[in-house]
Design an enzyme around this catalytic site. Sequence first.
Site: not given
Length: 401
Positions: A141, A226, A255
């Site tokens: 994801f 990532d 984030k």
Amino acid sequence: MSTTETAIASAEAHSAHNYHPLPVVVASAEGAWMTDVEGRRYLDLLAGYSALNFGHGNRRLIDAARAQLERVTLTSRAFHHDRFADFCTRLAELCGMEMVLPMNTGAEAVETAVKTARKWGYRIKGVPDGMAKIIVASDNFHGRTTTIVSFSTDPEARADYGPYTPGFEIVPYGDLTALREAMTENTVAVLIEPIQGEAGVLVPPAGYLPGVRELTRERNVLFIADEIQSGLGRTGKTFACEHEGVVPDMYVLGKALGGGVVPVSAVVSSADILGVFRPGEHGSTFGGNPLACAVALEVIAMLRTGEYQERAAELGDHLHRELGLLVGGGAVETVRGRGLWAGVDIAPALGTGREISERLMEERVLVKDTHGSTIRIAPPLVISKEDLDWGLDRLRTVLSV
């Protein structure tokens, strides 16, 4: 109708149904706790998918944002501003890298990493134009843009968005043999999550990340990590890659970098790699804006002390010990994770992950389900041990163990 029911009905009537939130309407939050419009308090064990590593309303971050709001919030990159250089310098130092390319959302940062890898492949490696390949892992994801969902294996994320962007090859996560066999002279990068969050907090086999690093170095291929969810303290280290002593060629961050205050993301790499960009070839109006830089600089300063990483490691050990005790009793099948991050596979006979999340909500604990019967636990790193134990007690109640 109650205030909650009215708010939810209005949202359902006037917003696209691309999410299925739990039926709670948050009005305020502080630390690891949120309060809804009815005045009920809930323990947040999701932390905005790690965007809230430092808790809700963190005073240092709010003060940094407020001070910057009084000065200047946006210049666009048409002009310099006085927070930009410091932000890039400090983030590069935190990552042990040389250059930073700031964006806003995590998906933008991943798109930037893809563009960087392709441009590097053509200009530096010498891959023929239009032939660059990037290898990714199944169950990944990385975001929801059309390019990113083109290399997703999740039918819900991918269906009905074709035609899909070419140039990606998917191999099983954790499989070094498959990765080696997929590499060709046109491979420019391997893009992976050191721990797969949305897939259920999947930790790869020991030796996998060092193996990826060795293979990519041997074949002159970029290793892109990532760390949007796994990075910035979540796993007990600044970066999840550190647990196996691995340094990638490029970090993709987001984030927690914005402290739960503003969206901030970045690609961080060497001058040889990010130096491929020339003016006008990539950009973002809001990327690296003064407000974002001010908040991110405070996040970086907090991480430089190491206290949040240490806290995540210590409380994470406690979390996994307690969750491990639930395995084998008929309620919990498997527990995975690292630091203050866990994926808990609930026995299907007890209910789906959504149903367990709803029962926990009734007990004033908020988590999120994924992939059927899995729930994810990722509290703010500032949570107290007492509050964490209270939340775990509520989980035991829901599971009747």
